[in-house]
Design an enzyme around this catalytic site. Structure first.
Site, mmCIF file in Angstrom:
data_model
loop_
_atom_site.group_PDB
_atom_site.id
_atom_site.type_symbol
_atom_site.label_atom_id
_atom_site.label_comp_id
_atom_site.label_asym_id
_atom_site.label_seq_id
_atom_site.Cartn_x
_atom_site.Cartn_y
_atom_site.Cartn_z
ATOM 1 N N TYR A 1 -18.285 24.849 -1.879
ATOM 2 C CA TYR A 1 -18.025 23.398 -1.869
ATOM 3 C C TYR A 1 -16.998 23.007 -2.932
ATOM 4 C CZ TYR A 1 -22.028 23.783 -5.116
ATOM 5 O OH TYR A 1 -22.881 24.173 -6.104
ATOM 6 N N GLU B 1 0.826 -1.218 0.000
ATOM 7 C CA GLU B 1 0.000 0.000 0.000
ATOM 8 C C GLU B 1 0.859 1.266 0.000
ATOM 9 O OE1 GLU B 1 -2.550 -1.257 3.491
ATOM 10 O OE2 GLU B 1 -4.079 -0.544 2.100
ATOM 11 N N GLU C 1 -7.589 6.788 10.240
ATOM 12 C CA GLU C 1 -7.844 7.602 11.429
ATOM 13 C C GLU C 1 -6.971 8.865 11.417
ATOM 14 O OE1 GLU C 1 -7.855 4.333 11.313
ATOM 15 O OE2 GLU C 1 -9.058 3.451 12.918
ATOM 16 N N LYS D 1 -12.581 3.179 1.642
ATOM 17 C CA LYS D 1 -11.374 2.647 0.980
ATOM 18 C C LYS D 1 -11.826 1.393 0.239
ATOM 19 C CE LYS D 1 -6.651 1.568 2.402
ATOM 20 N NZ LYS D 1 -5.780 1.249 3.552
HETATM 21 N N1 LIG Z 1 -9.343 0.953 11.701
HETATM 22 C C1 LIG Z 1 -8.531 0.687 10.637
HETATM 23 N N2 LIG Z 1 -8.342 -0.576 10.286
HETATM 24 C C2 LIG Z 1 -7.527 -0.845 9.248
HETATM 25 C C3 LIG Z 1 -6.889 0.170 8.534
HETATM 26 C C4 LIG Z 1 -7.132 1.529 8.934
HETATM 27 O O1 LIG Z 1 -6.621 2.512 8.350
HETATM 28 N N3 LIG Z 1 -7.959 1.735 9.985
HETATM 29 N N4 LIG Z 1 -6.079 -0.141 7.469
HETATM 30 C C5 LIG Z 1 -5.869 -1.384 7.112
HETATM 31 C C6 LIG Z 1 -5.066 -1.723 5.917
HETATM 32 O O2 LIG Z 1 -4.295 -0.650 5.444
HETATM 33 C C7 LIG Z 1 -6.079 -2.249 4.894
HETATM 34 O O3 LIG Z 1 -6.873 -1.153 4.425
HETATM 35 C C8 LIG Z 1 -5.482 -3.002 3.758
HETATM 36 O O4 LIG Z 1 -6.409 -3.927 3.289
HETATM 37 C C9 LIG Z 1 -6.448 -2.536 7.812
HETATM 38 N N5 LIG Z 1 -7.315 -2.143 8.903
#
Ligand SMILES: Nc1nc2c(c(=O)[nH]1)N=C([C@H](O)[C@@H](O)CO)CN2
Length: 120
Positions: free
Chosen positions: A54, A22, A74, A100
């Site tokens: 906007y 990533e 986050e 995402k």
């Molecule tokens: N609460 C979260 N959980 C996860 C995150 C995140 O940003 N916040 N990110 C991941 C990994 O990057 C995921 O997106 C890859 O598949 C996993 N859990």
């Protein structure tokens, strides 16, 4: 109770995630925003300066998120919220949802929703 200016389904590509792959390639993020803004002045004056544009918010998010680099959604959302309060002074409250869509192939999308109020 304020009025809501919203943006729905705003897409940008960013470097985001905890895994090595990533950190090498951009992936899509989708933003939905609700911005609580008093619109009475703009409704009287008919001037864009009296409200939150906007289009400017959308352009800023595309640019800022596109140049960002975070592990977690986050962190990205907390920092984006601070930037928006700082740049758009009429925003009183913000609700932002970030999706995402490529993170979990078995899910349509995953993500986070935060709500914040301006600290006076
Ligand atoms: N609460 C979260 N959980 C996860 C995150 C995140 O940003 N916040 N990110 C991941 C990994 O990057 C995921 O997106 C890859 O598949 C996993 N859990």
């Amino acid at each position: 109770m304020h009025d809501i200016i919203y943006i729905e389904g705003l897409k940008t590509d960013a470097i985001i995630g905890i895994y090595d792959w990533e950190k090498q390639q951009r992936q899509p993020l989708i933003f939905d925003l609700e911005m609580s803004v008093p619109i009475a002045n703009a409704a009287k004056s008919d001037q864009i300066e009296d409200t939150v544009d906007y289009k400017s918010v959308a352009d800023f998010i595309i640019e800022w998120a596109g140049n960002s680099r975070f592990d977690l959604l986050e962190t990205l959302l907390e920092q984006l919220t601070e930037e928006l309060f700082s740049r758009f002074s009429a925003i009183r409250h913000l609700k932002i949802k970030i999706g995402k869509p490529q993170a979990v192939p078995q899910a349509k999308t995953v993500g986070l929703i935060i709500q914040r109020s301006r600290q006076e």
